[in-house]
Design a protein around this motif. Structure first.
Motif, PDB file in Angstrom:
ATOM      1  N   ASN B  15      66.274  60.058  59.911  1.00 29.51           N
ATOM      2  CA  ASN B  15      66.225  59.080  60.994  1.00 29.51           C
ATOM      3  C   ASN B  15      66.160  57.691  60.366  1.00 29.51           C
ATOM      4  O   ASN B  15      66.755  57.490  59.321  1.00 29.51           O
ATOM      5  CB  ASN B  15      65.050  59.404  61.917  1.00 29.51           C
ATOM      6  N   ASP B  19      63.175  54.128  64.404  1.00 26.99           N
ATOM      7  CA  ASP B  19      63.220  55.316  65.248  1.00 26.99           C
ATOM      8  C   ASP B  19      61.877  56.052  65.321  1.00 26.99           C
ATOM      9  O   ASP B  19      61.635  56.808  66.263  1.00 26.99           O
ATOM     10  CB  ASP B  19      64.300  56.265  64.714  1.00 26.99           C
ATOM     11  N   HIS B  22      59.743  56.662  68.458  1.00 26.02           N
ATOM     12  CA  HIS B  22      60.038  57.617  69.524  1.00 26.02           C
ATOM     13  C   HIS B  22      59.267  58.924  69.406  1.00 26.02           C
ATOM     14  O   HIS B  22      59.434  59.814  70.225  1.00 26.02           O
ATOM     15  CB  HIS B  22      61.538  57.937  69.545  1.00 26.02           C
ATOM     16  N   PRO B 236      66.066  61.745  68.097  1.00 27.97           N
ATOM     17  CA  PRO B 236      65.293  60.516  67.947  1.00 27.97           C
ATOM     18  C   PRO B 236      63.800  60.862  67.991  1.00 27.97           C
ATOM     19  O   PRO B 236      63.372  61.688  68.791  1.00 27.97           O
ATOM     20  CB  PRO B 236      65.695  59.687  69.160  1.00 27.97           C
ATOM     21  N   PHE B 552      69.034  51.670  68.199  1.00 29.03           N
ATOM     22  CA  PHE B 552      70.029  51.930  67.149  1.00 29.03           C
ATOM     23  C   PHE B 552      70.628  50.625  66.600  1.00 29.03           C
ATOM     24  O   PHE B 552      71.082  50.578  65.475  1.00 29.03           O
ATOM     25  CB  PHE B 552      71.166  52.821  67.670  1.00 29.03           C
ATOM     26  N   ARG B 565      73.145  56.585  63.095  1.00 29.92           N
ATOM     27  CA  ARG B 565      71.756  56.193  62.819  1.00 29.92           C
ATOM     28  C   ARG B 565      70.826  57.384  62.665  1.00 29.92           C
ATOM     29  O   ARG B 565      69.818  57.298  61.986  1.00 29.92           O
ATOM     30  CB  ARG B 565      71.258  55.238  63.905  1.00 29.92           C
ATOM     31  N   VAL B 566      71.130  58.478  63.339  1.00 36.92           N
ATOM     32  CA  VAL B 566      70.299  59.680  63.167  1.00 36.92           C
ATOM     33  C   VAL B 566      71.219  60.812  62.691  1.00 36.92           C
ATOM     34  O   VAL B 566      72.211  61.132  63.356  1.00 36.92           O
ATOM     35  CB  VAL B 566      69.588  60.079  64.475  1.00 36.92           C
ATOM     36  N   ARG B 584      64.768  60.489  75.870  1.00 32.17           N
ATOM     37  CA  ARG B 584      64.971  60.056  74.481  1.00 32.17           C
ATOM     38  C   ARG B 584      66.280  60.646  73.962  1.00 32.17           C
ATOM     39  O   ARG B 584      66.287  61.482  73.060  1.00 32.17           O
ATOM     40  CB  ARG B 584      63.821  60.547  73.593  1.00 32.17           C
ATOM     41  N   GLY B 586      69.686  61.252  71.941  1.00 36.59           N
ATOM     42  CA  GLY B 586      70.379  60.841  70.718  1.00 36.59           C
ATOM     43  C   GLY B 586      71.834  60.634  71.083  1.00 36.59           C
ATOM     44  O   GLY B 586      72.350  59.520  71.085  1.00 36.59           O
ATOM     45  N   ASP B 597      74.350  57.426  70.131  1.00 32.43           N
ATOM     46  CA  ASP B 597      74.552  57.203  68.699  1.00 32.43           C
ATOM     47  C   ASP B 597      75.984  57.627  68.337  1.00 32.43           C
ATOM     48  O   ASP B 597      76.659  58.296  69.127  1.00 32.43           O
ATOM     49  CB  ASP B 597      73.522  58.057  67.932  1.00 32.43           C
TER      50      ASP B 597
END
Ligand code: SF4
Lengths: 191, 807
Positions: B15, B19, B22, B236, B552, B565-566, B584, B586, B597
Motif C-alpha cells: 500500500n 493509505d 483506512h 485500501p 490516491f 497505488r495499491v 473503502r 480500491g 485506483d
C-alpha cells in the motif's frame, strides 16, 4: 501584510515556540526575520534524504554577491500527500547535512602501510583506481567455470552502495558494474 | 523482499503511507514508526483519530509507538513467527478467516504433492551435507497440462496442511516461546479475528525488526499468510507494509543493486543456464491454473530482452541472444556478508563503497575490519569521512601493518543533484538540483562513468579478459563522462527503437529487440508527454486531485507499476467486482469498466466466475499460503536465533533453522558464537529518532540531541548488577565489546520465557570513531554475529547473546 499559505506555515511553527516557551511574544520579530531571510528567494523542490517516508521539501536559495548559491531555509511542502508540510527532527535539520563544514574537500589517497592521508588530484585518483579495477578484474575473471559453463564473471571486485543515490544513479551503477562482470553487488536493503 | 515475492509474486510495500489511515486495526511488529518514520506515523495516528482504529504494537521494547498504541505486547525479540502463528491458529480454529476471499484468492484449495512432511522441526528434502532443502519437492499435484489439482477438502490441500502445521501454536505454546502472557495474547487474537469480516480491514506494518533475523523471511511470510486468511491483501487500509529505512532503498532495490537480481526483479542468470530459454525455464513462473494471468511469467522474456537492448544497444542482436552472455553468472551467494567472507578468505581484491560504511553497518565489525585489511584496494565515495574510509586508523589498528590502498572520493549530496527517490510506498518523486556541487565534490554517477570509461580505455589499449561487455556497453548520453540523470530516467523508461519514441506502458515492450527499457516496472513514468515523477497535484486541492476520495492523488508523482497505488487491488473487490467494503473501495466494476485506483487488469476485462484470478504476478493466479520460494520451509516455522537463551520448545533437537548460513563454520574459521552460560542476556539493536544510520553523526543539531552512546538496561537486571543510569558498563559478546553509559529503563522489562526470566538489553546503533563526537569510538556491530538468513542472507542484528558488567 500579504502572507501566502506557505509562508504562513513556516511562521506559524516558529511563532508557537516564541510565544509559549519564553512567556512573551516573539512572533512578530520571528515573522520579520523569517520574511527577510527568504524574501525574494528561489523555491526548489526536494525530498528528505533520510528515511523512506519520502517527505517533500521546499528549499529556499539565493544567489549571493560572490555568485555562490546560498541555501537559506528548508521546510516541508504543504502540498505533499505524504507529509502535508510536516517534517521530523531529521528532515527539519537537513539543511545542516546539505551545508556542512565537515565535508571532505578533495580526493584523498592512503598508500599501503601509510599512517596518513595524502591530498591528491581527481586525475590521480581516477587513473589509479581504473588501473586497480582492471588489474583485479583480469586477475579474478572467470570466463568458463569448471563445468564448462560460460559465466563471464569478475569474482574479486565488489560494489556496495546506494541508499542515498537517486534512482537513476543506482540504475547506472548496476549497469556499469554488471558490465564489468561484477557478481558481488549489494546495498542497504539487506543490512 | 523474498518473503513477499514468495507469497504474492513481488516484494514491495503493497500500500502506501497515506493509505494506512483506512485501517481498522494496525499490527506493528519489528518496527517503531513513531521514532523511525515519524511523519509516516501520522497516518497511523489519523486512522486512530479519524476512524477509531486500534494499534497493537508487539516489540521487545516499549517505545514511543507503544506509548500511543492501544495495546503494547512485550515480545521476545525474533519470535514473531510464533506470535503470528498463534494468530493464524486462532483464526483457523475459530473459523474467522474470510472464507470467500480465501477460496477465490489464495491457494488454500491447491493439493500438495505426496511426500510433503514436517517432523520434529524438519521439512522433507533436507540435504545434510549442503545444509539446504530441495525446495522443488514442495510442489502441487498437477494434471497433464501442468495445472494444479484443486480440492479444498483433500487431506493434503494447502488449507488442511496449514491447519495441521499451526495447531501446535496454541496460546500456551505462544506464551512459552514469545513471553506474551496467554490472556494478553488471546485479547489480541480476538481483535485480529474480527478483521476477517469483509467490512473490516487490518494492516501489518513492519521494518528491520522482522527482516534482521536468521528467520527474517519467515517472520514476514507469517504476517503475509495471516493477511491472506483475513482477506486483507489488495485492499485500501490492508496489506503488508514494509517501512524502508532510507530515502532510496526502494529505488535502488528496484534497479537491482543487489547480487541476485536485474532491474525490475528479473533473476540474475545461473551458470547452468546456457541460453535465454534455459534461463526463462528456471526463472519465469509457470501457469498453474487455467484462470491465472501469470503476467510476470508470460512477459518475462520481453523485459529481459528490452533490458539487454538498453544496456548493450546495437551489440545486442538476435544472433548473439541479445548479449545474454555478457551478464555475469555468479557461482554462489554474493550478498553483503559473502563479500567480507570472500575478503577474509583472501579472494576479494577491491571494494567500492558509495554511501555505505561497511565497518559500521555490517555484522561483526572487528571481523569486517580484518576483511578490509586483506584487500588490495578500497574506494569510498562519500561526502564525509566514514568508518570505512578511516578503517586503517581505527582504534586498535596499526596502519603500518595494513597494505590496503585507500581512496576517499568526495561525492555530492542529494541536494546537489536532481533525480528521483522512490519511497517505501513505491512513489517515484523527482527532486530538483538545489545547489551546485560543493568545492571539488562530484556526483557519484560521474565518478562511476569516469572510472568505467577509463577502464574501457585501458581495455582498448591493452586488451584483457573478455572485454566485450566493457567495450560494447551502450552509453548514449550527450556526454558519457557526465551523463544527466534526466537522460538516464528516459533510458529506464524505455523506447520503441523503431520510432525512437518513449513508451507509455510496459504492455508495449517486445521480445524481438525492437524495444528497450532499463527497468520495465518504471516504464510509463517518463512517456513522451514528460516526466510524470515531477507531478505535483497535491492536497491543497483535494476535490480536483483526489477524485476517488481515497487519497490516491494519482497526479502527485508516479508510483510503480503503471501508477497503481495499491498492489493486487483486484483482490479489493469480490469475484463480481463489488468492493468488499463499499465505504473503502480500491477498485470497483461499474458500467463495463474498473473505476478507482489503476486496476491490475485491463480496464474493461470484466469480473465473473470465468474471469482471471486476482494475483496476476503468480503462476497460480492467487496468493500463496504455501510457497516453495522460501529456503527453509513452505510454511513458516518458529526457530530460535542462532544464539538463544533457550532450546526451541517445539523441537529442542532442531533449535535454530537448519538452513541458516554460518559463514565462519563454512569457511573453516573458528566459531564466533557464544552460549548462554557465558553470555546470559539477549541483546537487540535499534535506531533513535535523531539518527539515520551513520550520516547523522555529522549533523550538529542531531548530535546535540543524542550526544553519546549508551545501552538500555532493564531496571530489575540493573538492580541485580548494581548499575545506575550514567554508570559506565561493558557489554560483550563472543565477538567484541562496547564500553558505554547505561540508561536504566522500564522500557525493557523481564520476560517469562519457557519458565525462566529472560532479560533483553537494548543497543542503539550509530556512534563510531568518525563524526562530530569522536570520543565514542565503540561500534555497536562489534557485538553482532556473522550469520545470514536462510533465504536472503540478511544478517542477524536483532537477537544475540551478551554479558553486561559495570566498569
Ligand atoms: S522528515 Fe522525517 S519522516 Fe519525513 S522522510 Fe525525513 S526522516 Fe523520514
Amino acid at each position: 501584510m500579504d502572507v501566502s499559505r506557505r509562508q504562513f506555515l513556516s511562521i506559524g511553527s516558529a511563532g508557537v515556540l516564541g510565544g509559549s516557551a519564553l512567556g512573551f511574544d516573539l512572533t512578530e520579530s520571528v515573522r520579520i526575520k523569517q520574511r527577510l531571510r527568504i524574501e525574494g528567494a528561489t523555491l526548489s523542490h526536494s525530498l528528505c534524504p533520510y528515511c523512506a517516508v519520502g517527505c517533500s521539501l521546499i528549499a529556499h536559495t539565493k544567489k549571493a554577491a560572490n555568485g555562490k548559491t546560498e541555501l537559506l531555509h528548508i521546510e516541508g511542502d504543504p502540498d505533499s500527500p505524504v507529509n502535508e508540510g510536516t517534517l521530523c527532527p531529521k528532515g527539519a535539520t537537513s539543511l545542516q547535512l546539505a551545508v556542512s563544514r565537515r565535508r571532505v574537500p578533495h580526493p584523498l589517497y592512503r598508500a599501503p602501510g601509510a599512517a596518513e592521508w595524502k591530498q591528491v588530484s581527481w586525475e590521480f585518483a581516477l587513473d589509479r583506481l581504473a588501473r586497480n579495477i582492471k588489474a583485479s578484474r583480469d586477475a579474478t575473471f572467470v570466463a568458463q567455470d569448471a563445468d564448462g559453463n560460460v559465466v563471464n564473471r569478475c569474482e574479486g571486485v565488489a560494489f556496495a552502495g546506494g541508499a542515498a543515490f537517486s534512482s537513476e544513479e543506482g540504475y547506472l551503477a548496476t549497469k556499469l558494474m554488471r558490465g564489468l562482470g561484477l557478481v558481488h553487488l549489494e546495498q542497504q536493503a539487506r543490512v | 523482499m523474498v518473503s513477499l515475492a514468495a507469497t504474492f509474486g513481488r516484494g514491495a510495500m503493497t500500500n502506501h503511507w497515506r493509505d494506512i489511515r483506512h485501517a481498522d486495526l494496525i499490527l506493528v511488529n519489528g518496527a517503531n514508526p513513531a521514532e523511525a518514520h515519524p511523519v509516516g506515523f501520522r497516518w497511523l495516528m489519523r486512522a486512530k483519530l479519524d476512524r477509531g482504529a486500534k494499534i497493537i504494537h508487539a516489540d521487545p521494547r516499549f517505545t514511543r509507538t507503544s506509548a500511543v498504541a492501544d495495546t503494547y505486547v512485550r515480545i521476545r525479540t525474533g519470535t514473531d513467527v510464533a506470535y503470528f502463528g498463534g494468530l493464524i491458529n486462532y483464526v483457523l480454529t475459530n473459523r474467522l478467516h474470510h472464507d470467500d476471499y480465501v477460496r477465490w484468492a489464495t491457494n488454500a484449495g491447491f493439493v500438495v504433492k505426496d511426500g510433503y512432511a514436517f517432523q520434529d522441526g524438519m521439512f522433507n528434502g533436507y540435504d545434510r551435507e549442503q545444509g539446504v532443502y530441495n525446495t522443488k519437492l514442495w510442489a502441487y499435484e498437477t494434471d497433464d497440462e501442468g495445472h494444479a489439482r484443486i480440492d479444498l477438502d483433500h487431506p493434503r490441500s494447502v488449507l488442511n496442511l496449514l491447519r495441521a502445521h499451526y495447531q501446535r501454536y496454541d496460546p500456551d505454546t505462544v506464551a512459552r516461546i514469545t513471553g506474551i502472557p496467554r490472556e494478553q495474547f488471546l485479547q489480541v487474537a480476538r481483535q485480529v479475528g474480527e478483521m476477517g469480516r469483509p467490512d473490516k480491514v487490518m494492516t501489518i506494518v513492519y521494518a528491520v525488526g522482522l527482516t534482521h533475523h536468521t528467520t527474517g523471511v519467515q517472520l514476514i511470510r507469517s504476517g503475509a499468510i495471516l493477511q491472506l486468511l483475513l482477506g486483507n491483501m489488495g485492499r485500501p487500509g490492508g496489506g503488508m507494509n514494509a517501512e524502508r529505512g532510507h530515502a532510496n532503498i526502494q529505488g535502488n532495490t528496484d534497479h537491482a543493486i543487489s547480487w541476485d537480481i536485474l532491474p525490475g526483479y528479473l533473476r540474475i542468470p545461473a551458470p547452468r543456464q546456457k541460453d535465454i530459454k534455459a534461463y526463462l525455464d528456471e526463472s519465469a513462473s509457470i501457469k498453474q491454473h487455467p484462470r491465472a494471468v501469470n503476467f510476470f511469467g508470460e512477459n518475462y522474456r520481453r523485459y529481459l530482452v528490452s533490458l539487454l537492448k538498453a544496456w548493450y544497444g546495437d551489440a545486442a542482436t538476435k544472433d548473439n541472444e541479445f548479449a545474454f552472455h555478457y551478464l555475469p553468472k555468479p557461482a554462489a551467494n554474493a550478498s553483503w556478508i559473502s563479500i567480507f567472507d570472500q575478503a577474509l578468505r583472501g579472494k576479494m581484491q577491491g571494494i567500492m563503497l558509495s554511501g555505505m560504511t561497511a565497518t559500521s553497518i555490517g555484522p561483526d565489525s572487528n571481523q569486517v575490519l580484518q576483511a578490509l585489511s586483506n584487500l588490495k584496494w578500497l574506494c569510498v565515495m562519500d561526502p564525509f569521512a566514514t568508518t570505512s574510509s578511516e578503517f586503517w586508523q581505527a582504534p586498535g589498528m596499526d596502519p603500518a601493518k595494513i597494505q590496503t590502498e585507500v581512496f576517499m572520493l568526495p561525492a555530492t549530496h542529494w541536494i546537489e543533484k536532481d533525480g528521483s527517490f522512490t519511497n517505501s510506498g513505491r512513489w517515484v518523486q523527482w527532486k530538483d538540483q538545489v545547489l551546485p556541487p560543493e568545492g571539488e565534490a562530484r556526483h557519484d554517477h560521474w565518478i562511476l562513468s569516469e572510472l568505467f570509461l577509463r577502464v574501457r580505455d585501458l581495455y582498448e589499449a591493452q586488451g584483457g579478459k573478455f572485454p566485450d561487455p566493457v567495450l560494447k556497453m551502450a552509453l548514449p548520453y550527450a556526454n558519457p563522462r557526465k551523463p544527466e540523470l534526466d537522460e538516464i530516467a528516459q533510458e529506464i523508461n524505455g523506447r520503441d527503437l523503431r520510432t525512437g519514441k518513449r513508451l507509455a506502458t510496459f504492455v508495449d515492450l517486445n521480445d524481438d529487440g525492437t524495444t528497450s527499457a532499463g527497468d520495465w516496472i518504471y516504464t510509463g513514468h517518463y512517456p513522451e508527454e514528460g516526466n510524470l515523477a515531477k507531478r505535483r497535484d497535491g492536497v491543497q486541492d483535494p476535490a480536483r486531485n483526489d477524485p476517488s476520495g481515497m487519497g490516491f492523488y494519482p497526479n502527485w508523482a508516479w508510483s510503480w507499476p503503471a501508477n497503481r497505488r495499491v498492489l493486487y487491488n483486484r483482490a479489493s473487490a469480490d469475484e463480481n467486482g463489488r468492493p468488499w467494503d463499499p465505504s473503502r473501495p480500491g477498485i470497483a466494476w461499474e458500467n463495463g469498466t474498473w473505476v478507482g485506483d489503476v486496476p491490475d487488469y485491463p480496464p474493461t476485462t470484466g469480473p465473473g466466475p470465468d474471469a482471471p484470478l486476482p494475483f496476476i504476478m503468480t503462476g497460480e493466479g492467487v496468493g500463496r499460503l504455501f510457497s516453495n520460494a522460501v529456503a527453509d520451509g513452505p510454511f513458516p516455522e518458529h526457530y530460535e536465533p542462532i544464539e538463544s537463551p533457550i532450546a526451541n520448545p517445539l523441537h529442542p533437537e532442531v533449535s535454530a533453522t537448519p538452513a541458516a548460513f554460518r559463514y565462519d563454520e563454512r569457511a573453516g574459521r573458528p566459531n564466533r558464537f557464544g552460549t548462554v552460560a557465558d553470555y546470559p542476556y539477549v541483546a537487540t539493536s535499534y535506531r533513535l529518532t535523531e539518527h539515520e544510520h551513520y550520516v547523522t553523526q555529522n549533523v550538529e543539531h542531531l548530535v546535540q540531541l543524542q550526544p553519546e552512546a549508551f545501552v538500555e538496561v532493564p531496571a530489575a537486571l540493573a538492580r541485580e548488577k548494581g548499575i545506575e543510569t550514567g554508570d559506565r558498563v561493558r557489554v560483550s559478546s563472543r565477538r567484541g565489546k562496547l564500553e558505554v553509559r547505561a540508561v536504566v529503563t522500564n522500557r525493557l522489562g523481564p520476560l517469562d520465557v519457557d519458565g525462566r526470566t529472560v532479560y533483553q538489553i537494548g543497543i542503539p546503533i550509530h556512534w563510531g570513531f568518525v563524526g562530530i563526537n569522536t570520543g565514542q569510538h565503540w561500534l555497536a556491530n562489534a557485538l553482532t554475529p556473522f550469520v545470514g538468513d536462510a533465504s536472503a542472507r540478511t544478517p542477524e542484528y536483532k537477537a544475540f547473546l551478551v554479558n553486561i558488567e559495570k566498569i
